[in-house]
Design an enzyme around this catalytic site. Structure first.
Site, PDB file in Angstrom:
ATOM      1  CE  LYS A 199      31.894  48.493  24.165  1.00  0.00           C
ATOM      2  NZ  LYS A 199      32.031  47.150  24.796  1.00  0.00           N
ATOM      3  CE  LYS A 252      35.155  48.732  21.341  1.00  0.00           C
ATOM      4  NZ  LYS A 252      35.004  47.424  22.022  1.00  0.00           N
TER       5      LYS A 252
END
Length: 329
Positions: A199, A252
């Site tokens: 992330k 992400k």
């Protein structure tokens, strides 16, 4: 062999021929639809920066669920938006927190719908960070190990409410180990973890922070989320999560990180999820509203590209639209 012996266009000569040799198939079963659940009654409030995406209260949530299920979407990712916050995000792990009540309601209405619970503290803390804040003479830091204790409590409370998958998005070191151990100790050894393994500290999260009311009140998240410039570090993050017992790996954001998806796909055998995040969605919506692009074509091409890069699952705010388009085809 060279032209004219090789004519690549032979396999593109008709729609039927192109379908016959298509290498990447995007389907409704690949999609996970995010839902924002909030306190209150009678709430169906469109998020200004995310046209077509809403805050739902528990009494209106069935409208969204019924449409989602009717379109053949098999899984939803739930975000709770509480009305009370404190320094440690207590409402994240309360038995009657907004997330826990939402999960119970969804499973009561649609027991076969897979409920993925986002496991973080940022929308529950009054400072907006994903862990416990410590202040000292040297400045403000986000405590890692004491944050793990709260995240583990949150994960267990979500599993107790009926969540099918726990999806920790906090990026604390050791979070998969902490959550796996807590779930197992509480009797949820069969509840999988979909780790937000990679992330990045990204500018693509802006609209989401409005939706989740989770903008940091000071500083940023660069000390725990990844630097967008780094790729090898992503492999180290994923390797840790695999060793700690993750069942899925996630990247992400999506569009700017398809190379990372491919790296993980080539290296690990776990299912790979990608998050087509809020700004990626909102940019498409804004351009489509201006008439500058063909929204359907852009969305399906983007989602196909994510799957071609190696994603097995795609979390996307386009999920319902994409499901309609795929069914019509």
């Amino acid at each position: 062999m060279a032209f004219p012996t090789v004519r690549h266009r032979r396999l593109r000569s008709s729609a039927a021929m192109r379908e016959l040799v298509k290498e990447t198939i995007l389907g409704v079963n690949d999609l996970i639809s995010p839902i924002f659940v909030t306190e209150g009654e009678g709430v169906k409030e469109e998020i200004a920066s995310m046209p077509g995406v809403y805050h739902w209260s528990l009494d209106t949530l069935e409208t969204e669920l019924a449409e989602t299920v009717a379109l053949g979407i098999k899984a939803v990712l739930i975000f709770g938006v509480p009305d009370s916050k404190d320094a440690i995000g207590t409402s994240a792990f309360e038995e009657n927190g907004i997330m826990q009540r939402a999960i119970r309601k969804i499973k009561a209405l649609y027991p076969n719908l897979v409920v993925v619970a986002d496991t973080c503290l940022c929308q529950y803390t009054d400072h907006g960070h994903c862990g416990v804040v410590h202040t000292a003479e040297c400045g403000v830091t986000i405590g890692n190990d004491d944050s793990l204790e709260l995240l583990a409590k949150t994960a267990v409370s979500q599993a107790q409410a009926g969540a099918d998958i726990i999806a920790p998005s906090n990026m604390m070191d050791g979070f998969v180990t902490a959550i796996r151990g807590a779930l197992d100790a509480a009797g949820f050894e069969n509840t999988p973890i979909m780790s937000y393994s990679v992330k990045y500290s990204s500018a693509y999260y802006g609209p989401f922070r409005e939706a989740a009311h989770s903008t940091p009140q000071f500083g940023d998240r660069k000390t725990y989320q990844m630097d967008p410039a780094n790729a090898r570090e992503a492999l180290r993050e994923a390797e840790s999560d695999v060793a700690e017992g993750a069942d899925f790996l996630m990247v992400k954001p999506g569009l700017a990180y398809l190379d990372i998806v491919r790296m993980l796909c080539d290296r690990y055998e776990l299912p790979i999820a990608i998050y087509n995040v809020s700004a990626e969605y909102s940019m498409v919506k804004a351009a489509a509203m201006q008439g500058w692009i063909d929204e359907k074509a852009i969305v399906l091409e983007t989602l196909t590209g994510m799957k071609r890069a190696g994603a097995d699952l795609i979390i996307t705010y386009h999920a319902k639209d994409a499901a309609r388009w795929l069914r019509s085809e």
